[in-house]
Design a protein around this motif. Structure first.
Motif, PDB file in Angstrom:
ATOM      1  N   LEU A 357      40.079  34.245  43.096  1.00  0.00           N
ATOM      2  CA  LEU A 357      39.150  33.134  42.832  1.00  0.00           C
ATOM      3  C   LEU A 357      37.699  33.616  42.925  1.00  0.00           C
ATOM      4  N   ILE A 358      37.399  34.404  43.959  1.00  0.00           N
ATOM      5  CA  ILE A 358      36.030  34.897  44.142  1.00  0.00           C
ATOM      6  C   ILE A 358      35.636  35.805  42.983  1.00  0.00           C
ATOM      7  N   GLU A 363      30.897  35.612  43.557  1.00  0.00           N
ATOM      8  CA  GLU A 363      30.588  35.227  44.941  1.00  0.00           C
ATOM      9  C   GLU A 363      29.398  34.268  45.000  1.00  0.00           C
ATOM     10  N   GLU A 364      28.449  34.445  44.067  1.00  0.00           N
ATOM     11  CA  GLU A 364      27.241  33.607  44.081  1.00  0.00           C
ATOM     12  C   GLU A 364      27.522  32.169  43.654  1.00  0.00           C
ATOM     13  N   ALA A 368      28.855  26.639  45.209  1.00  0.00           N
ATOM     14  CA  ALA A 368      28.591  25.589  44.222  1.00  0.00           C
ATOM     15  C   ALA A 368      29.897  24.962  43.738  1.00  0.00           C
ATOM     16  N   LEU A 369      30.922  25.787  43.549  1.00  0.00           N
ATOM     17  CA  LEU A 369      32.216  25.286  43.087  1.00  0.00           C
ATOM     18  C   LEU A 369      32.828  24.335  44.114  1.00  0.00           C
ATOM     19  N   ILE A 370      32.721  24.681  45.391  1.00  0.00           N
ATOM     20  CA  ILE A 370      33.223  23.807  46.451  1.00  0.00           C
ATOM     21  C   ILE A 370      32.512  22.455  46.407  1.00  0.00           C
ATOM     22  N   MET A 396      39.006  30.869  54.569  1.00  0.00           N
ATOM     23  CA  MET A 396      39.628  32.040  53.941  1.00  0.00           C
ATOM     24  C   MET A 396      38.632  32.745  53.012  1.00  0.00           C
ATOM     25  N   ILE A 397      37.791  31.965  52.311  1.00  0.00           N
ATOM     26  CA  ILE A 397      36.783  32.543  51.413  1.00  0.00           C
ATOM     27  C   ILE A 397      35.762  33.347  52.219  1.00  0.00           C
TER      28      ILE A 397
END
Length: 404
Positions: A357-358, A363-364, A368-370, A396-397
């Protein structure tokens, strides 16, 4: 009223040369509302060439009688003050710019050409004259009403961008649009097609960044303007969703935007929240399920929206490119729309899945996705933006980010 020293200096120089000076437009409106203006405009009976002769650093780069005067201020809202000759305007063949500008003799003539009564008030900077308010703008400010100056259809027929400006002012100020003005907006909605998309984009962005943005989007829909500028979003009106949702597709998107406003998200995340489910209309199908709880027309089952995030990615990119948003902004928002359906059940998510997913999102863009997923959840009518499962995924991220 607290008039800045820079404005006083400019008006005094005009007075010393035998000319009048009035504060006009949005700055006057803001002062009466007790707000700090974002820019300052002065109207005068001096012609442009006279204004340039009075102010050494002045520049005149248009055909509308507006001269930019450099004040030397460190305040960005005061660095350049627009000083404009009293004017009245002829026909607007292109529904945006006057075919010709005719200089007027009085401030009242100048105010009569303006869009809304709340923007048609003048403050005398030289003498002791009371505020000049020929159209009842101060009364409308007290009543919190947006009303066109004179005949509303004529005002919108002159400059169709005023249609969007009415929506924006309503959202920014929390004002109601007067009945005849609102009806004129409905009748003239198609005129917005005559306006450069960059100008429409700017007004739409200002609307979205206001506290009343959700109501503003609903008003765009009610007047027909949304169908002209973002028909893909308007298409969600009345489109029923599955049993996990209490709103139709359009209202779900708007409620998601409301969460983004409450959390003071930046423009790109507000756009992503508003557009995240724009692909649902084109992917909706009925799925029969004899064991299903939902019954429609005698059938058990529910609506499905398989892979709507991928159609949403394409549509959101089309919308943002059409409205001339920067390419990188459109690309990022489309990415967030595509990835907003990520899985976060602890029983299913693995460390490898989190790393994928990352890598996929970058990572940047993970935070924002969350946030977009939180807006999606609240827009669905659930009480919690961050349930345990989503917090577990975030942990976990963070762990995955720290790993080599």
């Amino acid at each position: 009223m607290d008039i800045p020293r820079e404005i006083q200096n400019i008006s005094q120089k005009l007075a010393d040369s035998g000319y009048k000076a009035y504060l006009v437009g949005g700055c006057t409106r803001d002062l009466f509302l007790g707000q700090k203006p974002n820019d300052w405009d002065i109207a005068t009976d001096a012609k442009p060439e006279k204004i340039q002769s009075i102010f050494e650093d002045a520049f005149y780069e248009n055909e509308f009688g507006t001269v930019g005067v450099k004040s030397g201020s460190e305040d960005p809202t005061l660095k350049v003050v627009e000083v404009t000759t009293f004017r009245k305007e002829g026909k607007y063949t292109d529904k945006r710019h006057p075919d010709e500008v005719i200089f007027a003799k009085s401030i009242k003539d100048d105010l009569s050409r303006r869009d809304f009564t709340i923007n048609a008030i003048a403050i005398d900077l030289i003498g002791d004259e009371d505020p000049i308010d020929p159209f009842g703008g101060r009364d409308d400010l007290k009543k919190k009403v947006i009303r066109a100056v004179g005949n509303p259809r004529e005002r919108f027929g002159e400059d169709a961008l005023r249609l969007m400006r009415a929506m924006r002012f309503s959202a920014q100020l929390g004002f109601q649009i007067e009945k005849e003005t609102l009806e004129a907006i409905r009748k003239e909605a198609q005129s917005i097609r005559n306006i450069a998309l960059e100008r429409v984009r700017d007004e739409f962005s200002k609307l979205l960044m206001s506290e009343g943005a959700a109501g503003g989007v609903r008003l765009l829909q009610e007047t027909g303007l949304l169908g002209e500028i973002v028909p893909e979003l308007a298409a969600g009106v009345g489109v029923e969703q599955n049993k996990h949702h209490i709103y139709d597709v359009f209202e779900h998107n708007v409620h998601s935007l409301e969460y983004a406003i409450q959390k003071n998200f930046p423009l790109d995340l507000r756009l992503a929240s508003l557009l995240h489910d724009v692909g649902k209309v084109g992917t909706r199908e009925w799925r029969n399920d004899p064991r299903g709880e939902k019954v429609k027309d005698g059938r058990k089952g529910d609506w499905t929206f398989y892979q709507h995030q991928y159609l949403g990615e394409k549509l959101s990119k089309d919308i943002l490119n059409r409205l001339k948003y920067p390419r990188e902004v459109a690309k990022r928002i489309a990415l967030l729309v595509r990835e907003h359906m990520f899985v976060y059940d602890p029983e299913i998510v693995t460390e490898k899945g989190v790393r994928r997913l990352i890598r996929r999102v970058g990572e940047e863009n993970v935070d924002a996705l969350i946030k977009v997923r939180e807006a999606d959840r609240i827009g669905s009518g659930v009480p919690k933006a961050q349930p345990y499962r989503l917090r577990h995924l975030q942990a976990m991220i963070e762990k995955a980010k720290e790993e080599p």
